[in-house]
Design a protein around this motif. Structure first.
Motif, PDB file in Angstrom:
ATOM      1  N   VAL A 176       0.872  -1.181   0.000  1.00 24.07           N
ATOM      2  CA  VAL A 176       0.000   0.000   0.000  1.00 24.07           C
ATOM      3  C   VAL A 176       0.908   1.229   0.000  1.00 24.07           C
ATOM      4  CG1 VAL A 176      -1.842  -1.201   1.241  1.00 24.07           C
ATOM      5  CG2 VAL A 176      -0.179   0.173   2.526  1.00 24.07           C
ATOM      6  N   ASP A 227      -1.890   5.953   1.296  1.00 24.13           N
ATOM      7  CA  ASP A 227      -2.939   5.059   1.797  1.00 24.13           C
ATOM      8  C   ASP A 227      -2.861   4.964   3.316  1.00 24.13           C
ATOM      9  OD1 ASP A 227      -3.893   4.467  -0.746  1.00 24.13           O
ATOM     10  OD2 ASP A 227      -2.646   2.680  -0.955  1.00 24.13           O
ATOM     11  N   PHE A 228      -1.656   4.783   3.819  1.00 25.21           N
ATOM     12  CA  PHE A 228      -1.460   4.648   5.262  1.00 25.21           C
ATOM     13  C   PHE A 228      -1.888   5.922   5.985  1.00 25.21           C
ATOM     14  CE2 PHE A 228       1.321   5.331   8.975  1.00 25.21           C
ATOM     15  CZ  PHE A 228       1.029   4.188   9.723  1.00 25.21           C
ATOM     16  N   ASP A 249      -9.855  -0.039   7.016  1.00 30.74           N
ATOM     17  CA  ASP A 249      -9.049   1.034   6.436  1.00 30.74           C
ATOM     18  C   ASP A 249      -8.200   1.787   7.448  1.00 30.74           C
ATOM     19  OD1 ASP A 249      -9.451   1.046   3.659  1.00 30.74           O
ATOM     20  OD2 ASP A 249     -11.436   1.915   3.895  1.00 30.74           O
ATOM     21  N   VAL A 274      -5.868   1.629   4.117  1.00 28.14           N
ATOM     22  CA  VAL A 274      -5.073   0.403   4.132  1.00 28.14           C
ATOM     23  C   VAL A 274      -5.949  -0.845   4.020  1.00 28.14           C
ATOM     24  CG1 VAL A 274      -3.136   1.381   5.384  1.00 28.14           C
ATOM     25  CG2 VAL A 274      -5.009   0.347   6.664  1.00 28.14           C
TER      26      VAL A 274
END
Length: 527
Positions: A499, A503-504, A518, A509
């Protein structure tokens, strides 16, 4: 401005302070309040850094690439001379293998210099741009102050005529434009510094041959150990010894007594392959004593590299693992790899049915750090078994043991924060010597603030537990790798995927699980 915090000396603090000022300036209700806010904004230091110095350093790094190219040409000429099958070093390395490793090391060195140069040059440009934008914002602030004139006295402040109101509103527009530019500059400078630090840390870990700082092995031996990867997989993504493994192995080699040092050198010399040597040193890095390692070698000596990979490396990263293949119907990445021993996955409960995600992700991460531990699971007490069903029984038993050690919930379900931190310390820290600390992540800013530490840890080969959630529940996974702006995540449902750092940070995620889990709400980072 109520609850106002004074200036702080970090990029994140300046960014947050300017963001707060931006809100307050937009609604300033009096001339004196607006003047105070402008003065507060102007007291913030400009984005730090000397672009000329950074550019000079970047060019100096880039010059080293040409030097490395000359060395590579000389190594290649030696390799092309038809070297005899002679042995070199203390551990009986083939000269031809050593020269090949030297060639790869020089290539990595050139890549590291080029990568470092690019990172510094990008940072120089970003700092220069941010400082220009900041200066433009300060110019708008000065224009606003000029429009406002001097401060009002007490009685002047009680009444504002139409002209004074017009001047205040005009000045507020200028000040709002100025603080917006200053805030954008602070954000850009902070992000540029973070990206440069990430890239430089990564390139530093790629300079692998010098990580094993020990005089007990020759330079050839150290070079070969750093260069060896798991069989039948891209070496650059699957080095057996991480950079932190190399450092720990070197330190522990230096502390051995004369008898143990000689025993380690004999084991390395009689190893049947470069992979076997690397796994022996990885066992030393994981804290095992020489007697334990002798027993371990007795179980693996002479095994072919594929057998060693299957039994001792739970997670193998494919060369195309970072390809973007889109999302599945459930919102997870299509491009996922399964961590397998034959056809049995390294998965919680043996089939994914149990809720031992904390213990299960920790078991697999320890097996990635410690080949002796991994062999106990895959090969059994004798180390010779190659049966996926027997492996599954041992894997689940170990997951259950660790679940109980962490005071996990009844029915093999769930574990609290205290238990998770405890087993991270005992199981992961038991191999690396690290002390894990929990970081709560309540916002994107929290995740951005911890991202550097996470990336540095996993780039060095130290896994980071991460907990994710949605409205229905929570799940534990493990961050195990970093390449560029991507994080590799092992999900104890038996898969790995990548990812992005965005995204993190931004709560996406779920691509590593089911598309819904997520929110990364806490991580456990080794200090």
């Amino acid at each position: 401005m109520t609850g106002f915090m004074g200036p702080v000396d970090t990029p994140a603090g300046r960014r947050a302070w300017l963001a707060r000022l931006r809100e307050d300036i937009s609604r300033a209700g009096s001339k004196n309040e607006l003047l105070d806010l402008i003065d507060s904004a102007l007291s913030v230091s400009e984005p730090e850094g000397d672009p000329a110095t950074l550019e000079s350093l970047g060019k100096r790094y880039r010059d080293q690439v040409d030097n490395a190219g000359g060395v590579h040409d000389r190594v290649r000429r030696v390799a092309g001379k038809g070297l005899p099958e002679v042995w070199v070093g203390d551990t009986s390395v083939l000269a031809s293998d050593a020269v090949s490793a030297a060639g790869r090391a020089v290539s990595q060195m050139a890549e590291a210099f080029q990568g470092g140069a690019n990172a510094l040059l990008r940072l120089a440009d970003a700092v220069a741009d941010a400082q220009r934008q900041d200066a433009a914002g300060r110019g708008r602030m000065a224009q606003a102050k000029s429009t406002l004139g001097g401060r009002d006295g007490f009685f002047d402040d009680l009444h504002e005529d139409d002209e004074e109101e017009w001047d205040r509103l005009t000045a507020r527009i200028h000040a709002s434009d100025g603080i917006d530019l200053m805030h954008k500059a602070a954000v850009a400078a902070e992000e540029a510094a973070r990206v440069a630090a990430r890239d430089l840390n990564k390139w530093a870990t790629e300079a692998r041959a010098g990580k094993m700082d020990t005089g007990q092995l020759t330079a050839v031996d150290r070079l070969m150990l750093a260069d060896t990867g798991a069989a039948n997989a891209p070496t650059e993504l699957n080095e057996i010894l991480s950079s932190s493994d190399l450092e720990r192995a070197g330190h522990r080699m230096n502390r051995l007594g004369a008898a143990d040092e000689a025993a380690m050198e004999r084991m390395l010399a009689r190893a049947g392959s470069p992979q076997e040597r690397a796994y022996l040193m990885k066992a030393l890095a994981a804290g095992h004593g020489v007697k334990e390692i002798e027993t371990f070698q007795g179980k693996i000596n002479g095994k072919d590299p594929e057998w060693l990979r299957r039994h001792l490396t739970p997670v193998v990263t494919a060369g195309d693992s970072m390809d973007d293949e889109g999302l599945a119907d459930d919102g997870s990445n299509n491009n996922k790899d399964t961590a397998l021993f034959h056809d049995q996955a390294w998965i919680q409960g043996g089939d994914g049915s149990e809720g031992t995600c904390v213990a299960s992700s920790t078991v697999t991460a320890r097996a990635m750090l410690d080949p002796v531990y991994a062999l106990g699971l895959t090969g059994g007490p004798s180390g010779q078994e190659d049966d996926p069903e027997a492996f599954r029984e041992r894997l689940v038993a170990e997951q259950h043991r660790l679940h109980e050690e962490g005071d996990g919930g009844d029915g093999w379900n769930g574990m609290g924060q205290e238990g998770q931190e405890r087993i991270a310390d005992s199981t992961l820290g038991g191999a690396t010597g690290d002390d894990y600390r929990r970081h709560d992540l309540d916002s994107a800013d929290d995740r951005r603030a911890v991202l550097d530490d996470v990336q540095r840890a996993v780039a060095e080969g130290r896994p980071v537990p991460v907990d994710v959630s949605d409205d229905e529940g929570a799940h534990a996974m493990m961050i195990i790798g970093q390449e560029g702006d991507m994080l590799q995540i092992y999900n104890p449902w038996g898969t790995t995927t990548w990812v992005s750092e965005d995204d993190f940070v931004n709560g996406d995620v779920g691509k590593a699980s089911n598309g819904e889990l997520d929110n990364a709400y806490q991580v456990y980072v080794p200090r």
